[in-house]
Design a protein around this motif. Structure first.
Motif, PDB file in Angstrom:
ATOM      1  N   ARG A 130       0.832  -1.201   0.000  1.00 33.05           N
ATOM      2  CA  ARG A 130       0.000   0.000   0.000  1.00 33.05           C
ATOM      3  C   ARG A 130       0.874   1.262   0.000  1.00 33.05           C
ATOM      4  NH1 ARG A 130      -4.158   1.115   4.753  1.00 33.05           N
ATOM      5  NH2 ARG A 130      -5.197   2.926   3.859  1.00 33.05           N
ATOM      6  N   LEU A 131       1.903   1.225   0.841  1.00 32.60           N
ATOM      7  CA  LEU A 131       2.815   2.368   0.926  1.00 32.60           C
ATOM      8  C   LEU A 131       3.532   2.584  -0.407  1.00 32.60           C
ATOM      9  CD1 LEU A 131       4.670   4.266   3.025  1.00 32.60           C
ATOM     10  CD2 LEU A 131       6.314   2.545   2.331  1.00 32.60           C
ATOM     11  N   VAL A 132       4.060   1.484  -0.958  1.00 31.57           N
ATOM     12  CA  VAL A 132       4.840   1.591  -2.192  1.00 31.57           C
ATOM     13  C   VAL A 132       3.950   2.111  -3.320  1.00 31.57           C
ATOM     14  CG1 VAL A 132       6.084   0.238  -3.937  1.00 31.57           C
ATOM     15  CG2 VAL A 132       6.556  -0.113  -1.498  1.00 31.57           C
ATOM     16  N   GLU A 133       2.729   1.603  -3.384  1.00 31.98           N
ATOM     17  CA  GLU A 133       1.795   2.057  -4.426  1.00 31.98           C
ATOM     18  C   GLU A 133       1.488   3.552  -4.243  1.00 31.98           C
ATOM     19  OE1 GLU A 133       0.199   1.689  -7.822  1.00 31.98           O
ATOM     20  OE2 GLU A 133       1.378   0.090  -6.881  1.00 31.98           O
ATOM     21  N   TRP A 134       1.308   3.949  -3.014  1.00 30.91           N
ATOM     22  CA  TRP A 134       1.002   5.352  -2.719  1.00 30.91           C
ATOM     23  C   TRP A 134       2.165   6.252  -3.150  1.00 30.91           C
ATOM     24  CZ3 TRP A 134       2.645   9.430   0.369  1.00 30.91           C
ATOM     25  CH2 TRP A 134       1.709  10.456   0.552  1.00 30.91           C
ATOM     26  N   LEU A 135       3.388   5.801  -2.845  1.00 34.62           N
ATOM     27  CA  LEU A 135       4.556   6.609  -3.237  1.00 34.62           C
ATOM     28  C   LEU A 135       4.666   6.694  -4.757  1.00 34.62           C
ATOM     29  CD1 LEU A 135       7.300   5.503  -0.683  1.00 34.62           C
ATOM     30  CD2 LEU A 135       6.196   7.729  -0.851  1.00 34.62           C
ATOM     31  N   ARG A 136       4.363   5.572  -5.437  1.00 36.25           N
ATOM     32  CA  ARG A 136       4.427   5.580  -6.905  1.00 36.25           C
ATOM     33  C   ARG A 136       3.472   6.607  -7.499  1.00 36.25           C
ATOM     34  NH1 ARG A 136       4.792  -0.576  -7.666  1.00 36.25           N
ATOM     35  NH2 ARG A 136       7.016  -0.831  -8.051  1.00 36.25           N
ATOM     36  N   GLN A 137       2.304   6.731  -6.873  1.00 35.97           N
ATOM     37  CA  GLN A 137       1.279   7.629  -7.408  1.00 35.97           C
ATOM     38  C   GLN A 137       1.434   9.064  -6.904  1.00 35.97           C
ATOM     39  OE1 GLN A 137      -0.656   6.483  -9.644  1.00 35.97           O
ATOM     40  NE2 GLN A 137      -0.257   4.300  -9.337  1.00 35.97           N
ATOM     41  N   ARG A 138       2.019   9.222  -5.705  1.00 29.61           N
ATOM     42  CA  ARG A 138       1.963  10.533  -5.070  1.00 29.61           C
ATOM     43  C   ARG A 138       3.313  11.126  -4.679  1.00 29.61           C
ATOM     44  NH1 ARG A 138      -3.364  10.808  -2.960  1.00 29.61           N
ATOM     45  NH2 ARG A 138      -2.863  12.858  -2.132  1.00 29.61           N
ATOM     46  N   GLY A 139       4.381  10.344  -4.798  1.00 28.35           N
ATOM     47  CA  GLY A 139       5.691  10.863  -4.376  1.00 28.35           C
ATOM     48  C   GLY A 139       6.230  11.851  -5.405  1.00 28.35           C
ATOM     49  N   PRO A 141       8.810  14.036  -5.717  1.00 30.95           N
ATOM     50  CA  PRO A 141      10.182  14.033  -6.232  1.00 30.95           C
ATOM     51  C   PRO A 141      10.453  12.829  -7.150  1.00 30.95           C
ATOM     52  CG  PRO A 141      10.154  14.454  -3.877  1.00 30.95           C
ATOM     53  CD  PRO A 141       8.777  14.013  -4.263  1.00 30.95           C
ATOM     54  N   PHE A 142       9.715  11.736  -6.915  1.00 32.69           N
ATOM     55  CA  PHE A 142       9.861  10.553  -7.774  1.00 32.69           C
ATOM     56  C   PHE A 142       9.099  10.748  -9.087  1.00 32.69           C
ATOM     57  CE2 PHE A 142       7.849   6.449  -8.968  1.00 32.69           C
ATOM     58  CZ  PHE A 142       8.977   5.808  -9.435  1.00 32.69           C
ATOM     59  N   LEU A 143       7.857  11.224  -8.972  1.00 32.42           N
ATOM     60  CA  LEU A 143       6.994  11.369 -10.159  1.00 32.42           C
ATOM     61  C   LEU A 143       7.521  12.398 -11.144  1.00 32.42           C
ATOM     62  CD1 LEU A 143       3.289  11.465  -8.938  1.00 32.42           C
ATOM     63  CD2 LEU A 143       4.308   9.867 -10.545  1.00 32.42           C
ATOM     64  N   PHE A 144       8.062  13.485 -10.596  1.00 36.00           N
ATOM     65  CA  PHE A 144       8.400  14.615 -11.461  1.00 36.00           C
ATOM     66  C   PHE A 144       9.891  14.752 -11.705  1.00 36.00           C
ATOM     67  CE2 PHE A 144       4.280  15.722  -9.544  1.00 36.00           C
ATOM     68  CZ  PHE A 144       3.524  15.720 -10.722  1.00 36.00           C
ATOM     69  N   SER A 145      10.606  13.643 -11.664  1.00 34.44           N
ATOM     70  CA  SER A 145      12.010  13.698 -12.073  1.00 34.44           C
ATOM     71  C   SER A 145      12.269  12.543 -13.035  1.00 34.44           C
ATOM     72  CB  SER A 145      12.948  13.642 -10.864  1.00 34.44           C
ATOM     73  OG  SER A 145      12.639  12.540 -10.069  1.00 34.44           O
TER      74      SER A 145
END
Ligand code: PLP
Length: 269
Positions: A130-139, A141-145
């Motif tokens: 759940r955490l990893v999925e959330w970070l994939r969708q909402r993190g 610095p990860f999403l926008f680099s």
């Protein structure tokens, strides 16, 4: 709210700030002081996180993770560890601090880097699906680099394969580290509180550390000086990191250079 070890790495501090949570720094590795702070503040917030480096990068000491886990559990806090310097070093075959202490399934979030022992770039976050999925969708610095390049990913996978095939590299790293540290101590150098291959050579004032580093370079050894604000004032040092790739001859060469410069600058007798 976030309870963060006072000596946590700058990237953790910046991450805490980005979260906009209330941040309380607790004295370094002091579990009792942390618990007192939790008792004082926890009740005012719905969710709380305890975050720590696994291995502290400037001193090489290890976080008391089992005790931190007990306190975090007792007060319903999420526990997160940044094991940048433990991966490829601690635990079976370099599996890191969670494996070193047998805390699988107890630590909620492990962050790591592929830029240190793995020798590449990139990082990892391990946690619940759940955490990893959330970070994939909402993190953000990860999403926008930019994504990692394909050759970097291939190099990371190859590094993992090497670690999975045998413990030889990790074993050699520890052998080299033990040898280097023992010889440095025998020469009379203060190598601080390190429990890992990170070997700080404590020198005190920053100008001395800088001169020491420059003289080492002239003697054929590259070891950089670290001073304030990276470490506290008066605790300047040279940080040495033996690796599995060093031969005994390399280490002896470095030891001779340290001995020569140490005597020249009056650090050792
Ligand atoms: C504890 C810790 N976390 C994170 C990082 C950053 O790693 P990277 O360079 O892969 O972003 C470092 C690097 O110095 C570190 O020491």
């Amino acid at each position: 709210m976030i309870f963060s070890d006072q000596l946590n790495h700058a990237s953790i501090i910046d991450g805490c700030r980005l979260s906009r949570a209330k941040i309380i720094a607790y004295p370094h590795n002091d579990v009792d002081a942390l618990e007192d702070l939790i008792k004082e503040h926890r009740g005012n917030y719905r969710r709380a996180l305890v975050v720590t480096d696994g291995v502290f990068s400037m001193d090489g000491d290890i976080a008391p993770l089992p005790q931190l886990a007990e306190v975090a559990k007792r007060h319903n806090c999420i526990l997160m560890v940044d094991d940048a310097h433990g991966e490829g070093v601690l635990g079976r075959g370099g599996r890191g601090i969670v494996d070193h202490f047998g805390l699988h399934g107890i630590v909620d979030i492990e962050v790591g880097t592929l830029s240190k022992a793995f020798g590449v770039v990139g990082g990892v976050v391990a946690g619940s699906k759940r955490l990893v999925e959330w970070l994939r969708q909402r993190g953000r610095p990860f999403l926008f680099s930019s994504a990692m390049t394909v050759p970097d990913v291939a190099a990371c996978l190859a590094a993992l394969d090497l670690l999975e095939e045998s413990t030889e590299l990790v074993d050699r790293l520890w052998e080299n580290a033990r040898y280097f540290k023992a010889e440095m101590q025998a020469l009379g150098f203060d190598t601080g509180q390190s429990e890992t291959p990170i070997t700080p050579v404590m020198l005190g004032e920053a100008p001395l550390a800088q001169t020491f580093s420059r003289r080492l370079f002239e003697e054929g050894v590259f070891a950089t000086a670290i001073g304030y604000p990276t470490v506290p004032r008066g605790a300047a040092r040279i940080r040495v990191m033996p690796s599995a790739a060093h031969t005994k001859e390399d280490l002896d060469f470095a030891l001779q250079a340290f001995a020569k410069v140490g005597r020249e600058l009056g650090v050792i007798g």
